[in-house]
Scaffold this active site. Sequence first.
Site, mmCIF file in Angstrom:
data_model
loop_
_atom_site.group_PDB
_atom_site.id
_atom_site.type_symbol
_atom_site.label_atom_id
_atom_site.label_comp_id
_atom_site.label_asym_id
_atom_site.label_seq_id
_atom_site.Cartn_x
_atom_site.Cartn_y
_atom_site.Cartn_z
ATOM 1 C CE LYS A 193 43.200 -24.208 -9.494
ATOM 2 N NZ LYS A 193 42.741 -23.131 -10.236
ATOM 3 N N GLY A 245 39.315 -22.131 0.053
ATOM 4 C CA GLY A 245 37.928 -22.222 -0.768
ATOM 5 C C GLY A 245 36.739 -22.442 -0.111
ATOM 6 C CD GLU A 267 40.569 -19.657 5.212
ATOM 7 O OE1 GLU A 267 39.374 -19.594 5.233
ATOM 8 O OE2 GLU A 267 41.243 -18.980 4.497
ATOM 9 C CB CYS A 301 36.616 -16.860 3.964
ATOM 10 S SG CYS A 301 38.319 -16.468 4.766
ATOM 11 C CD GLU A 398 31.705 -18.344 2.679
ATOM 12 O OE1 GLU A 398 32.582 -17.490 2.976
ATOM 13 O OE2 GLU A 398 31.685 -19.094 1.951
#
Length: 796
Positions: A193, A245, A267, A301, A398
């Site tokens: 997806k 994500g 991750e 990331c 973040e």
Amino acid sequence: MSKIADKFVSMEYGPALEDPKEAFAWLDRHSRRFGHFINGAWQPPIEGEHFNTTDPSTGDRLASVAQGSAADVDAAVKAARAAFPEWNSLSGHIRARYLYALARQVQKHSRRLAVLETLDNGKPIPDSRDIDIPLVSRHFYHHAGWAQLLHQEFPGYEACGVVGQVIPWNFPLLMLAWKIGPALATGNTVVLKPAEFTPVTALAFAEICQEIALPPGVVNIVTGDGRTGEALVKHPDVDKIAFTGSTEVGRAIRKATATSHKKLSLELGGKSPFIIFDDADLDSAVEGLVDGIWFNQGQVCCAGSRLLMQESVTETLVAKIRARMETLRVGAPLDKSIDIGAIVAPVQLERIRRLVDQGVAEGATCNQPGTKLPVKGLYYPPTLLTNVHPSSTVAQEEIFGPVLAAMTFRTLREAVELANNTTYGLAASVWSENINVALQVASQIKAGVVWVNSTNLFDAACGFGGYRESGYGREGGREGLLEYLEPTWFKRAAQLPASPKAEPHPEIEESAPAGGLSIDRTVKLYIGGKQARPDSGYSFAIHGMDGSLLGEAPLGNRKDIRNAVEAARKAETWGKVTAHNRAQVLFYLAENLSQRTDEITRRLAQAVGEKQAANEVARSIERIFTYAAWADKFDGAVHNPPFRNVSLAMNEAVGTMGIVAPTEAPLLALLSLILPSIAMGNTVVAIPSERYPLVAGDLYQLFDTSDLPAGVVNLVTGRASELTKILAEHDDLDAVWCFADEAAAAQVKALSIGNLKQVFTNEGRAIEWFDQKEAEGRWFLQHAVQVKNIWVPYGE
């Protein structure tokens, strides 16, 4: 002459737009309307729902894309399941040829794919053209090689089965390659997806699968929003989930998969430090910062979003950064001369603005260049926040945008403390001309990737992944392949029967055994190298095979676990001693157990019988020797990526681990879990078998006489179900190993989400603890370490 020089300084770049006509023509050939790619063909969504994907630089519609429902996901999973037996049975060479064909087709369509990526994501075309797409083909080439070598390099392993993969929007096609490449190489089939903001290049890849005649059902792509991803994660016929994500979604996935046997790799987010020492080449470091935080608009990331500067160069460095920010060009992503493109979506732009405003409200100073932003589209200027406190929101959360939070340090030790002052642990960048300083810092940072005098380097041969709340598992390299493989014996192991429900235990009343008085045998807890009474003040009776009272074991509780974890944390220098020294301690442990064989066998026989007791002690001595041997031989690797760097793949201890031993084989099984953990430098809080916890008394005497440092192993006896829950919920543990029944495995996975600790369980399956193939070796060692890749440049 001076006038000409002035012109070179003052002249502006002219527009150099990439022509998107081929990309638009491809979209038009599909009528700018896409279904799902299931079983090798385009399928309309079962519920008929579509949504638009847009160009973030203009807001213009690119295409209408199918919204996947649970029924669409089910159809894709069924196609993948049907395709799995034949695909998995193909020779490694045939799978290698398919992967090679994918790599070649990606190269053939590279320009169109780059333009589609930029249109859908908003990243500058040089990033898509020169970084993303070449790395996509590199990953397929690399994994074609692994497919060819799989059976030679991974004997005794086989594919997980049907893999569900959920990828993010920041590197849409590259993340697809990171996941599909190793999955196909290892014989799995895939349902992927893509992110709802950026599905276009995944659909273009589906067409490439058709072009190379990839067997139907091997790769299936279902588009949609979070509902689609949730349906895929929860589907009962998916054997593994691979997710990239946010940490928040990662937690939800861990919880959603807890009661299943799905293998899981995550991750997740990061807040990576970018550390600059006063002896660094400051100009090079500033250019590194440009790549570290403003590459892909900071939507990375592993972006170096926390700048740590040595105090003596702060003023000079900030001036250089601000000057460089003035030269960064923000504009249309298809312009080949711009540095910063568009933010992917309005919700992300709003998040960036909100967090910057919050940082300023908390005392930070906001520095932005005088860059004029395009009127149309989603843009945010490069931003430097100074005077940031280490505990402020912008230093901890973040942001996922072009925002750099700057702080200072004085000493190397303070730099490391600041670098690790976060719940994340994905990446770091260290700048110093002193290689000793750089490598010392790199070894102490809690992160899965550390770049020395460089940043944001990636290669298919080098594993990528995080520590702590940045997730677990690796992508790329040998360790990345293991995420898609399982030991053959383990997949076929039988399920253990459910443990009987524990009865409440009343306070023990002591009574003399028949035949006269005897000396009572009550073991204690073993915490911090000392025997300790339980906080509860209670113990529980342990009976032998004939029902006789063998002794009493302490009834440990939450406070005892807390004390044990604190003791284990204090002993973490164990991971810093040489592997040779750890091996010597283990050999000494085997020697001492050998000398006490008759005594320990006699006591153990009362609980398990003479034959099993003798076998357990003999195999325990052998197993100690095995892990003493492994202690200085389970090495990392040196990778040679296609840059002027080497990547040092270091096997590092996970940290402080909780261990729940099974009821069977009370001595051997407990040691089979403790030994690989401590051989690799971890410290341990272990819960011995509830069936015969008195073994703790024999073990702590062995530990005391074998020079094992205090706190390396801590033993807490009691009700396994209660103590397992406490271990799983404890946020200062880095991992929990639980080898009990299926319910216990599910409980540990569900309760571990607080700090996303690593979880290793037997999934409720039976393990033959007397069998070397099942109960010792690399499988356990791989879970006792996490791989850190340190990238070191060489040459001028």
